[in-house]
Enzyme design. Structure first.
Site, short mmCIF file in Angstrom:
data_model
loop_
_atom_site.label_atom_id
_atom_site.label_comp_id
_atom_site.label_asym_id
_atom_site.label_seq_id
_atom_site.Cartn_x
_atom_site.Cartn_y
_atom_site.Cartn_z
N GLU A 352 -0.70 -11.09 -3.56
CA GLU A 352 -1.25 -10.50 -4.80
C GLU A 352 -1.26 -11.56 -5.91
O GLU A 352 -2.05 -11.48 -6.84
CB GLU A 352 -0.42 -9.27 -5.22
N HIS A 383 9.66 -12.18 20.80
CA HIS A 383 9.26 -11.39 21.96
C HIS A 383 7.96 -10.65 21.72
O HIS A 383 7.62 -9.72 22.46
CB HIS A 383 10.39 -10.41 22.33
N LYS A 511 -9.68 1.05 -6.16
CA LYS A 511 -9.15 2.20 -6.90
C LYS A 511 -10.30 2.96 -7.58
O LYS A 511 -10.34 4.18 -7.56
CB LYS A 511 -8.16 1.73 -7.98
#
Ligand code: F6P
Length: 552
Positions: A352, A383, A511
């Site tokens: 950000e 793994h 948004k």
């Protein structure tokens, strides 16, 4: 001046051609003191950066670049409260939240430290009251569960630190972090709670973030339904925000509103009242130790010469891979289980901050900026995705973080853990060449034809860079220093790339569109002006939702 026109940048471009073909295996063979030459210590933190594709000249040039970018001036600008977040016309003073110097920190001529200390005192008092069971709910019972309702910087920092400092935590209070507007998050959480013993912290710098506000309303409705006591809200809801008015309107008692300031970025805010869950969890002394660790790192960052400055060195190495090797990513691989939320925290902190293509003058950058940050607990990642680190086609610089001393209850666990950290760094650096791979297969007595077929898969090119950050124990002080280390690293990179690491305009568009689409979802009309994909998805969803309604 653009970064490419700096003479150090040009020199680095040329120098890169010399370094790119070098193998770290040879660099280690040529210099028996490579570890000493390329490692740094700060308090109990060791940064070993010797397993990087660098020479002494690389570091000299990178440091020259930092000087040419006037990093020293930028650092002072930040600490002196200049409005370096120019697009929001704000200073960047999270460092003031952990300033123990007794010196004033001035913002537009006004010392902010008295306010900072007073607010910290208020919030620590609340935390202590909850911890010591003096803070009682509507039925006179102490708090057993704390629910932090917030998202992004109003959640990730407190969640990460609360997990990291688990050995220092009060264990008769449970902590929950609700961020997702997906009802499952709040509903699953509420299921295990008793309203009478739950404290909700509504954390939102803006107090307008839709996800947080809706979760907070749902929590309040649930609380009222469970207790039938609206006066009880003041015993069970507190807010942390820079928008006192909105918190008051939401119905939070004025005494229960704790302030942060516009000069603290959300992703840099765990040091403020946003750290309330941490304060409740680990108490005043440990919280202050966390701040202290960060403060010491701040002093180091501000005063140490660049050659010995941990955040500067980490940042420059990142620039080296990002801009010269064209690496796209940076892996964060803590080997300490308590740091399991650290990669997620750093994703926001870094991406950000530095995920930007417009520079400080409003022009499009011409060099790549922030990398993709990803990570996982190192052992789990071994793994899962280390295959790609070792034999994939992409160069992925990685940071290992590990504590030299753990609980020491079962020594064998820690030894095995440490052996893995060291082994992975070595394996990534050294690789396994053809002769070594061949010798290994021959030693197994493999027949020649099979050996030749298998051989290519058994070779590891190596030359993969890692930093190892080895600290004594993961105590509050060290954790504070580690977080500040990365915060400053991000800032340094922003300076090199000439971007503002402290705004986040890139989160706005989604948004805005979501608000518009919400209206369309509520209406019975078909979706409005969208591309065919978005309209198709909206209409398909609405048909499904309609069928579901009819089926009820
Ligand atoms: O949408 C991104 C963002 O604004 C982040 O920068 C911030 O940390 C998060 O949302 C939460 O914001 P707030 O604390 O204002 O609710």
């Amino acid at each position: 001046m653009t970064v490419q026109s700096q003479s150090a940048w040009k020199a680095l471009k040329t120098h890169f051609n010399d370094v790119a073909p070098l193998h770290m295996r040879d660099l280690f063979a040529q210099d028996s003191r490579r570890f000493e030459n390329f490692s740094l210590q700060f308090n109990d933190i060791l940064l070993d950066y010797s397993k990087n594709r660098i020479t002494a000249e690389t570091m000299q040039l990178l440091i020259r670049l930092a000087r040419e970018r006037e990093l020293d001036k930028w650092i002072e600008r930040m600490f002196n409260g200049e409005k370096i977040n120019h697009t929001e016309d704000r200073a960047v003073l999270h460092v003031a939240l952990r300033d123990f110097s007794d010196q004033p920190v001035r913002l537009e001529g006004h010392d902010i430290m008295p306010e900072v200390r007073a607010e910290r005192q208020r919030v620590l008092e609340l935390a202590e009251a909850v911890r010591s069971r003096r803070w009682l709910g509507v039925t006179g019972q102490p708090i057993t569960d704390v629910v932090n309702i917030g998202i992004g910087g109003s959640s990730l920092g407190p969640e990460m630190v609360t997990a990291a400092l688990w050995p220092y935590a009060i264990h008769d209070i449970r902590f929950h972090f609700v961020s997702n507007v997906d009802e499952n998050h709040i509903l699953d959480t509420l299921e295990s709670l008793q309203a009478e013993t739950t404290l909700f912290i509504v954390s939102s710098k803006s107090f307008t973030t839709q996800d947080t506000m809706l979760n907070a309303q749902t929590a309040r409705d649930w609380f009222l339904k469970c207790t039938g006591n609206s006066d009880g809200v003041s015993r069970h809801f507190v807010a942390v925000t820079a928008n006192r008015q909105a918190a008051l309107q939401f119905g939070i008692d004025v005494e229960n509103i704790f302030l942060m300031w516009d000069w603290v970025g959300g992703r840099y805010s765990l040091w403020s009242a946003i750290g309330l869950p941490i304060m409740i969890s680990v108490g005043r002394d440990n919280f202050e130790a966390l701040l202290h660790g960060a403060y010491e790192m701040d002093q180091h960052f501000r005063t140490a010469p660049f050659e010995k400055n941990l955040p500067v060195i980490l940042a420059l190495l990142g620039v080296w891979y990002n801009n010269f090797f064209q690496a796209q990513t940076q892996a964060i691989l803590p080997y300490d289980q308590h740091l399991h939320r650290f990669p997620a925290y750093l994703q926001q902190a870094d991406m950000e901050s530095n995920g930007k293509y417009v520079d400080r003058q409003g022009n499009k950058v011409t060099e790549t900026t922030g990398p993709v940050i990803f990570g996982e607990i190192g052992i789990a990642a071994q793994h899962a995705f280390y295959q790609l680190l070792h034999q994939g086609t992409k160069l992925i610089p990685a940071d290992f973080l590990v504590a030299a001393r753990n609980r020491q209850e079962i020594k064998r666990h820690h030894r095995i853990l440490m052996s893995n950290v060291f082994a992975q760094g070595e394996a990534l650096m050294k690789g396994k060449n053809e002769a070594e791979a061949r010798a290994e297969l021959e030693a197994l007595g493999m027949d020649a034809e099979k050996l030749e077929k298998l051989l290519p898969y058994k070779i590891f090119e190596g030359n993969k860079p890692t930093n190892t950050i080895l600290f004594n124990t993961l105590n509050p002080e060290t954790l504070g220093a580690l977080i500040a280390l990365y915060e400053h690293k991000i800032f340094v990179q922003g300076v090199i790339w000439n971007i503002n690491s402290f705004d986040q305009w890139g989160v706005e568009l989604g948004k805005q569109l979501a608000v518009r689409i919400q209206d369309e979802l509520d209406s019975s009309e078909t979706a409005g002006e969208h591309d065919s994909s978005t309209r198709g998805l909206i209409d398909y969803y609405k048909r499904m939702a309609c069928k579901e309604e009819e089926g009820r």
